[in-house]
Enzyme design. Structure first.
Site, short mmCIF file in Angstrom:
data_model
loop_
_atom_site.label_atom_id
_atom_site.label_comp_id
_atom_site.label_asym_id
_atom_site.label_seq_id
_atom_site.Cartn_x
_atom_site.Cartn_y
_atom_site.Cartn_z
N ASP A 1 -11.57 7.54 2.51
CA ASP A 1 -12.82 7.90 3.17
C ASP A 1 -13.95 7.30 2.34
O ASP A 1 -13.71 6.55 1.39
CB ASP A 1 -12.95 9.43 3.28
CG ASP A 1 -13.69 9.87 4.55
OD1 ASP A 1 -14.80 9.34 4.78
OD2 ASP A 1 -13.16 10.71 5.29
N ILE A 2 -15.19 7.66 2.68
CA ILE A 2 -16.30 7.19 1.86
C ILE A 2 -16.19 7.83 0.47
O ILE A 2 -15.56 8.87 0.29
CB ILE A 2 -17.66 7.50 2.52
CG1 ILE A 2 -17.87 9.02 2.66
CG2 ILE A 2 -17.78 6.81 3.87
CD1 ILE A 2 -19.27 9.39 3.10
N ASP A 3 -16.82 7.18 -0.51
CA ASP A 3 -16.64 7.57 -1.91
C ASP A 3 -16.86 9.06 -2.16
O ASP A 3 -16.03 9.73 -2.79
CB ASP A 3 -17.61 6.78 -2.81
CG ASP A 3 -17.41 5.28 -2.71
OD1 ASP A 3 -16.56 4.85 -1.91
OD2 ASP A 3 -18.11 4.55 -3.43
N ARG B 1 14.84 12.98 3.76
CA ARG B 1 15.92 13.29 4.69
C ARG B 1 17.33 13.30 4.10
O ARG B 1 18.12 14.18 4.45
CB ARG B 1 15.85 12.32 5.89
CG ARG B 1 14.79 12.74 6.90
CD ARG B 1 14.47 11.64 7.89
NE ARG B 1 13.66 10.58 7.29
CZ ARG B 1 13.11 9.59 7.96
NH1 ARG B 1 13.29 9.49 9.26
NH2 ARG B 1 12.37 8.68 7.35
N ARG C 1 17.59 5.47 -0.32
CA ARG C 1 18.73 5.91 0.47
C ARG C 1 20.00 5.79 -0.37
O ARG C 1 20.27 4.72 -0.93
CB ARG C 1 18.88 5.06 1.75
CG ARG C 1 17.77 5.28 2.77
CD ARG C 1 17.85 6.67 3.40
NE ARG C 1 16.82 6.90 4.39
CZ ARG C 1 15.63 7.42 4.17
NH1 ARG C 1 15.30 7.76 2.93
NH2 ARG C 1 14.77 7.62 5.14
N ASP D 1 1.07 14.50 -0.90
CA ASP D 1 1.04 13.16 -0.30
C ASP D 1 0.05 13.13 0.86
O ASP D 1 0.42 13.16 2.03
CB ASP D 1 2.45 12.80 0.19
CG ASP D 1 2.56 11.34 0.59
OD1 ASP D 1 1.69 10.55 0.20
OD2 ASP D 1 3.53 11.00 1.30
N THR E 1 6.34 1.88 3.20
CA THR E 1 7.70 1.32 3.21
C THR E 1 8.26 1.18 4.62
O THR E 1 9.34 0.62 4.79
CB THR E 1 8.66 2.19 2.37
OG1 THR E 1 8.57 3.56 2.80
CG2 THR E 1 8.33 2.09 0.90
N LYS F 1 7.59 16.97 -2.90
CA LYS F 1 6.48 16.30 -2.21
C LYS F 1 6.12 17.09 -0.96
O LYS F 1 7.00 17.48 -0.18
CB LYS F 1 6.87 14.88 -1.81
CG LYS F 1 5.80 14.15 -0.99
CD LYS F 1 6.24 12.76 -0.58
CE LYS F 1 7.19 12.75 0.60
NZ LYS F 1 6.51 13.01 1.91
N LYS G 1 -2.54 10.70 1.07
CA LYS G 1 -2.99 9.33 1.35
C LYS G 1 -4.48 9.30 1.74
O LYS G 1 -4.86 8.79 2.79
CB LYS G 1 -2.14 8.69 2.44
CG LYS G 1 -0.67 8.56 2.08
CD LYS G 1 0.12 7.85 3.16
CE LYS G 1 1.59 7.71 2.80
NZ LYS G 1 2.32 9.01 2.89
#
Length: 233
Positions: free
Chosen positions: A70-72, A211, A181, A65, A120, A38, A67
């Site tokens: 915004d506008i279409d 991590r 974890r 990643d 999360t 990722k 995320k």
């Protein structure tokens, strides 16, 4: 018990490191144990997008990643270019119009679009502070249903919610779970976390681990230990 070869395709290591040099070193150390990475904001703004192309062109799977929200038209144009990069997965926030635009833009490509439901790191008080009427679990399920209707490739949610999400989306969509974890490890800033084995049992298709592997003294050993936990599910 699951075969380790199958689990290797389901473990995604988060390259949450500050420099390209450290990312390259991490990939070298994990070669043979990990085949999916990722790349998020931190590395993306330090040369990580070119690195994503490089990994993908060499046959390594990449989860970008970003995320997006915004506008279409802006979402669609971004997705079109990301699809050309050859990466395997891309995240966008689970807003219906954004998802519909992204699905249309990704048609004909192998890009799996993932809907981010609720981060999360957020608990119920965080949701209230952000102005949401729903608790995290309720909003996750609502957004999972919207993602299914939009034709998305998968969902990103806490592994705590994976079982309920899987019931909504059925067997074919990806259910990607961060906040993993290993048994006995520190939770860091994650508030909704589970162990690798529990995530698999809950219906997760892919586990994102950053991590606990990247910051480990022996990264390969840490990755193999998590794979072993996944296989024990």
């Amino acid at each position: 018990m699951h075969p380790v070869e199958t689990m290797r395709d389901r473990l995604i290591v988060g390259l949450d490191v500050p420099t390209l040099k450290e990312a390259e070193q991490t990939v070298r150390e994990l070669e043979g144990s990990v085949s999916f990475y990722k790349i998020g904001y931190q590395l993306a703004f330090a040369g990580g997008l070119d690195f994503a192309r490089e990994l993908a062109s060499g046959g390594t799977k990449v989860f970008l990643d970003m995320k997006l929200l915004d506008i279409d038209n802006t979402v669609a144009k971004g997705v079109e270019n990301i699809a050309r990069m050859g990466v395997s997965m891309l995240t966008l926030h689970a807003y219906p119009k954004a998802m519909q635009a992204a699905v249309e833009a990704a048609k004909g490509s192998d890009l799996c679009l993932l809907a981010v439901t609720v981060l999360t790191s957020m608990d119920e008080q965080d949701m209230i502070d952000a102005g949401y009427e729903h608790d995290p679990h309720t909003l996750v399920l609502r957004r999972a249903e919207q993602a299914l209707h939009a034709g998305m490739g998968g969902i990103v949610c806490s592994a705590e919610e994976a079982e309920a999400v899987r019931r909504i989306v059925g067997p074919d969509m990806a259910v990607v779970t961060p906040g993993i974890r290993p048994s006995g490890s520190d939770h860091g800033d994650q508030k909704r976390v589970v162990t690798p084995a529990q995530a698999i049992r809950n219906g997760s298709s892919h586990l994102v681990v950053g991590r606990p592997i990247v910051k480990a003294p022996d990264r390969r050993a840490a990755a193999e230990a998590i794979l072993a936990e996944m296989c024990s599910a």
